[in-house]
Motif scaffolding. Structure first.
Motif, mmCIF file in Angstrom:
data_model
loop_
_atom_site.group_PDB
_atom_site.id
_atom_site.type_symbol
_atom_site.label_atom_id
_atom_site.label_comp_id
_atom_site.label_asym_id
_atom_site.label_seq_id
_atom_site.Cartn_x
_atom_site.Cartn_y
_atom_site.Cartn_z
ATOM 1 N N PRO A 68 0.835 -1.200 0.000
ATOM 2 C CA PRO A 68 0.000 0.000 0.000
ATOM 3 C C PRO A 68 0.873 1.255 0.000
ATOM 4 O O PRO A 68 1.868 1.338 0.738
ATOM 5 N N VAL A 69 0.522 2.219 -0.839
ATOM 6 C CA VAL A 69 1.262 3.475 -0.921
ATOM 7 C C VAL A 69 0.282 4.633 -0.906
ATOM 8 O O VAL A 69 -0.896 4.483 -1.250
ATOM 9 N N THR A 101 1.596 2.261 5.345
ATOM 10 C CA THR A 101 1.410 1.811 6.721
ATOM 11 C C THR A 101 1.837 2.874 7.725
ATOM 12 O O THR A 101 1.523 2.757 8.910
ATOM 13 N N GLY A 102 2.529 3.909 7.255
ATOM 14 C CA GLY A 102 2.891 5.014 8.127
ATOM 15 C C GLY A 102 2.104 6.279 7.853
ATOM 16 O O GLY A 102 2.442 7.348 8.379
ATOM 17 N N PRO A 104 -1.542 8.265 8.066
ATOM 18 C CA PRO A 104 -2.866 8.236 8.706
ATOM 19 C C PRO A 104 -4.014 8.096 7.724
ATOM 20 O O PRO A 104 -5.042 7.468 8.058
ATOM 21 N N ALA A 105 -3.888 8.660 6.524
ATOM 22 C CA ALA A 105 -4.984 8.587 5.553
ATOM 23 C C ALA A 105 -5.266 7.143 5.151
ATOM 24 O O ALA A 105 -6.433 6.723 5.056
ATOM 25 N N TYR A 106 -4.213 6.365 4.911
ATOM 26 C CA TYR A 106 -4.405 4.957 4.556
ATOM 27 C C TYR A 106 -4.955 4.166 5.730
ATOM 28 O O TYR A 106 -5.888 3.359 5.571
ATOM 29 N N LEU A 107 -4.390 4.361 6.903
ATOM 30 C CA LEU A 107 -4.825 3.587 8.059
ATOM 31 C C LEU A 107 -6.301 3.803 8.343
ATOM 32 O O LEU A 107 -7.036 2.851 8.632
ATOM 33 N N ALA A 108 -6.765 5.041 8.236
ATOM 34 C CA ALA A 108 -8.186 5.325 8.443
ATOM 35 C C ALA A 108 -9.029 4.693 7.353
ATOM 36 O O ALA A 108 -10.099 4.125 7.622
ATOM 37 N N ALA A 109 -8.557 4.753 6.103
ATOM 38 C CA ALA A 109 -9.338 4.229 4.982
ATOM 39 C C ALA A 109 -9.467 2.717 5.042
ATOM 40 O O ALA A 109 -10.558 2.160 4.853
ATOM 41 N N VAL A 179 -1.212 -5.770 8.156
ATOM 42 C CA VAL A 179 -1.206 -5.795 6.697
ATOM 43 C C VAL A 179 -0.364 -6.981 6.235
ATOM 44 O O VAL A 179 0.836 -7.055 6.538
ATOM 45 N N ALA A 180 -0.980 -7.926 5.530
ATOM 46 C CA ALA A 180 -0.221 -9.036 4.959
ATOM 47 C C ALA A 180 0.663 -8.488 3.846
ATOM 48 O O ALA A 180 0.183 -7.815 2.938
#
Length: 221
Positions: A68-69, A101-102, A104-109, A179-180
């Motif tokens: 994920p990026v 993974t670092g 916040p936008a991805y982690l929330a999504a 995250v696998a």
């Protein structure tokens, strides 16, 4: 809805991942081998500022890797260790690319999708002045119950990242997100599964017609 652009990107995503992925502790594959982009899925940023994409690749004869990026138009303060590279986008200009993974936008999504039974974003692209829907190359869905509240992005300072064999474990505020990274081993997420209740983001793509668990999200009881 994720808006795509017909654009030239330097470095390309494959070039970027060919250099970066082999340097990561979870990498499995041929470090000098050809990197193939198998599929990808995106999430929407509610604020419309951050591109959120997960790319599935192989390196040589290695297993499928999940990367994920996020793409941003300015540096993310405090996330310097998650920066992969900067790239030039012929439409959007300079972009800062982060290991999501670092971010916040991805982690929330991803947490919102898993907890609320969400899906990948619909993809649209402008062609000859017309907005055209593009079919996704990967389809994902969360196991949770629709209608729940969206997860609030954590502060960067709250994010703690731990690398495990084949997985990245992120603690962010009250969330624990696994995250696998290596998708060729069915035990990767099982080995990291939290004891508490959790939701799963699972997906399919052309070479994976049956659902495969991609991300686990645990929240407090």
């Amino acid at each position: 809805m994720a808006l795509l652009h017909q654009a030239d990107i330097t470095p390309t995503k494959i070039d970027m991942l060919s250099r970066w992925a082999p340097t990561q502790p979870w990498f499995v594959g041929d470090a000098g081998g050809s990197v193939t982009n198998l599929a990808a899925y995106r999430f929407d940023d509610p604020d419309g500022q951050v591109g959120i994409e997960t790319i599935l690749i192989t390196a040589g004869a290695g297993p499928v890797l999940q990367i994920p990026v996020t793409y941003r138009d300015a540096p993310l303060a405090g996330a310097e260790t998650s920066l992969i590279t900067t790239m030039q986008h012929s439409v959007l200009g300079e972009r800062w690319v982060y290991d999501a993974t670092g971010d916040p936008a991805y982690l929330a999504a991803v947490a919102t999708a898993a907890i609320t039974g969400g899906h990948q974003a619909e993809l649209t692209i402008e062609i000859d002045g017309q907005m055209v829907v593009r079919e996704p190359t990967a389809v994902v869905a969360g196991s949770g119950t629709p209608g729940g509240a969206a997860v609030t992005p954590p502060a960067v300072a709250e994010i703690s990242i731990r690398q495990e064999p084949g997985a990245t474990v992120v603690t962010a505020g009250t969330l624990r997100i696994i995250v696998a990274r290596v998708l060729g081993d069915d035990d990767v997420l099982a080995n990291q599964a939290p004891d508490s209740a959790h939701e799963v983001l699972a997906g399919t793509w052309s070479d994976q017609p049956t659902l495969r668990a991609l991300v686990l999200v645990a929240t407090p009881a």
